[in-house]
Design a protein around this motif. Structure first.
Motif, short mmCIF file in Angstrom:
data_model
loop_
_atom_site.label_atom_id
_atom_site.label_comp_id
_atom_site.label_asym_id
_atom_site.label_seq_id
_atom_site.Cartn_x
_atom_site.Cartn_y
_atom_site.Cartn_z
N TRP A 21 31.80 38.50 49.81
CA TRP A 21 31.65 38.18 48.39
C TRP A 21 33.00 37.77 47.78
O TRP A 21 33.04 36.90 46.91
N LEU A 22 34.08 38.35 48.23
CA LEU A 22 35.40 37.94 47.76
C LEU A 22 35.63 36.45 48.08
O LEU A 22 36.14 35.69 47.25
N ILE A 23 35.22 36.04 49.26
CA ILE A 23 35.36 34.64 49.66
C ILE A 23 34.47 33.74 48.79
O ILE A 23 34.91 32.68 48.33
N VAL A 24 33.24 34.17 48.54
CA VAL A 24 32.34 33.40 47.66
C VAL A 24 32.99 33.22 46.30
O VAL A 24 33.00 32.11 45.74
N GLU A 25 33.53 34.29 45.77
CA GLU A 25 34.18 34.23 44.45
C GLU A 25 35.33 33.23 44.47
O GLU A 25 35.47 32.40 43.57
N GLN A 26 36.14 33.30 45.49
CA GLN A 26 37.31 32.43 45.59
C GLN A 26 36.90 30.97 45.72
O GLN A 26 37.54 30.09 45.12
N LEU A 27 35.85 30.68 46.46
CA LEU A 27 35.46 29.29 46.69
C LEU A 27 34.64 28.69 45.56
O LEU A 27 34.68 27.48 45.34
N THR A 28 33.88 29.51 44.86
CA THR A 28 33.02 28.98 43.82
C THR A 28 33.62 29.08 42.42
O THR A 28 33.37 28.21 41.58
N LEU A 29 34.38 30.12 42.16
CA LEU A 29 35.03 30.32 40.87
C LEU A 29 36.49 30.74 41.11
O LEU A 29 36.88 31.87 40.84
N PRO A 30 37.31 29.82 41.61
CA PRO A 30 38.66 30.18 42.05
C PRO A 30 39.59 30.69 40.95
O PRO A 30 40.60 31.32 41.26
N GLU A 31 39.25 30.48 39.70
CA GLU A 31 40.12 30.95 38.62
C GLU A 31 39.85 32.40 38.23
O GLU A 31 40.56 32.96 37.40
N VAL A 32 38.81 33.02 38.78
CA VAL A 32 38.49 34.40 38.43
C VAL A 32 39.58 35.35 38.93
O VAL A 32 40.03 36.23 38.20
N LEU A 33 40.03 35.18 40.16
CA LEU A 33 41.04 36.04 40.77
C LEU A 33 42.22 35.20 41.24
O LEU A 33 42.02 34.13 41.81
N THR A 34 43.41 35.71 41.04
CA THR A 34 44.59 35.02 41.58
C THR A 34 44.72 35.37 43.05
O THR A 34 44.08 36.30 43.56
N GLU A 35 45.59 34.64 43.73
CA GLU A 35 45.83 34.94 45.14
C GLU A 35 46.41 36.34 45.31
O GLU A 35 46.06 37.06 46.25
N GLU A 36 47.26 36.74 44.39
CA GLU A 36 47.84 38.09 44.45
C GLU A 36 46.75 39.16 44.27
O GLU A 36 46.75 40.17 44.97
N GLU A 37 45.86 38.91 43.32
CA GLU A 37 44.75 39.87 43.12
C GLU A 37 43.87 39.95 44.36
O GLU A 37 43.43 41.03 44.75
N ARG A 38 43.63 38.80 45.00
CA ARG A 38 42.83 38.78 46.22
C ARG A 38 43.48 39.65 47.29
O ARG A 38 42.84 40.47 47.94
N ASP A 39 44.80 39.50 47.47
CA ASP A 39 45.51 40.29 48.47
C ASP A 39 45.44 41.79 48.16
O ASP A 39 45.26 42.61 49.06
N VAL A 40 45.57 42.14 46.89
CA VAL A 40 45.47 43.54 46.47
C VAL A 40 44.07 44.07 46.77
O VAL A 40 43.91 45.20 47.26
N LEU A 41 43.06 43.26 46.50
CA LEU A 41 41.68 43.69 46.75
C LEU A 41 41.38 43.85 48.24
O LEU A 41 40.67 44.78 48.64
N VAL A 42 41.92 42.97 49.06
CA VAL A 42 41.73 43.11 50.51
C VAL A 42 42.34 44.43 50.98
O VAL A 42 41.72 45.21 51.70
N ARG A 43 43.58 44.71 50.52
CA ARG A 43 44.24 45.97 50.90
C ARG A 43 43.42 47.17 50.41
O ARG A 43 43.19 48.11 51.15
N ALA A 44 42.99 47.12 49.15
CA ALA A 44 42.21 48.24 48.58
C ALA A 44 40.91 48.44 49.36
O ALA A 44 40.52 49.59 49.60
N ALA A 45 40.25 47.36 49.73
CA ALA A 45 39.00 47.48 50.48
C ALA A 45 39.24 48.19 51.81
O ALA A 45 38.52 49.13 52.16
N VAL A 46 40.27 47.77 52.53
CA VAL A 46 40.57 48.41 53.81
C VAL A 46 40.94 49.87 53.59
O VAL A 46 40.42 50.75 54.28
N GLU A 47 41.83 50.12 52.64
CA GLU A 47 42.29 51.50 52.44
C GLU A 47 41.17 52.43 51.96
O GLU A 47 41.17 53.61 52.30
N ARG A 48 40.23 51.93 51.18
CA ARG A 48 39.16 52.78 50.67
C ARG A 48 37.98 52.90 51.64
O ARG A 48 37.29 53.91 51.61
#
Length: 192
Positions: free
Chosen positions: A160-187
């Motif tokens: 879903w993170l990828i869908v968000e990035q490809l369909t509505l790329p202005e919703v999350l910045t690249e930095e936010e995406r990286d933070v979310l990937v880390r948070a997903a793995v850590e949680r």
């Protein structure tokens, strides 16, 4: 001659992926594929029995093109076996899939079309199930932290993170995406 035909078929399927991403499933016609593939009109209809055949082959081809190359696989095999490595692997995965924008958008179109086409649904179900099972098997054999459930939860979250990035790329910045990937793995992946 067979090799040339295989190359032409692959080029036509790649053209179909581009048409799907740009025009959607309704825009996928043999003529549109011929135009995208820069081949004479009627060429695609010589390679595919019907539109369902073209849709099904496009679905399979997207997955072929999303596979990591040998260098990436080797790098993964040689990496440490901790959560930090897992974070980097997931960032690489999100980046690799996102970089094939048209393929992923075509796959979304195919998934929607699969709700109406049983043969396509069967192919995609088989392919996605095999992909999930392969990821779980690879993960369990790799020695990385986490279990099969963690792999499946990350698969769902990152898709879903990828869908968000490809369909509505202005919703999350690249930095936010990286933070979310880390948070997903850590949680999701339990600490050792």
């Amino acid at each position: 001659m067979a090799r040339r035909n295989d190359q032409r078929r692959a080029a036509l399927v790649d053209a179909a992926i581009e048409v799907l991403a740009r025009e959607g499933a309704r825009g996928l016609t043999f003529r549109a594929v011929d135009t995208e593939g820069a081949v004479p009109n009627g060429t695609a209809s010589n390679y595919f029995a019907n539109r369902d055949d073209l849709l099904t082959q496009a679905g399979a081809r997207v997955y072929e093109r999303l596979q990591p190359d040998e260098a990436t696989i080797t790098r993964h095999r040689e990496a440490r076996r901790d959560r930090e490595t897992y974070v980097e692997l997931m960032r690489e995965l999100v980046g690799r899939v996102s970089s094939f924008r048209t393929g992923y958008l075509a796959l979304l179109e195919l998934r929607l079309e699969a709700t109406r086409r049983p043969a396509l649904r069967e192919v995609l179900t088989e392919r996605v199930r095999a992909d999930v099972e392969a990821n779980v098997s690879y993960h369990l054999a790799s020695g990385l932290p986490g279990d099969a459930t963690a792999v499946k939860l990350l698969y769902l979250a990152l898709n879903w993170l990828i869908v968000e990035q490809l369909t509505l790329p202005e919703v999350l910045t690249e930095e936010e995406r990286d933070v979310l990937v880390r948070a997903a793995v850590e949680r999701i992946v339990a600490a050792e």
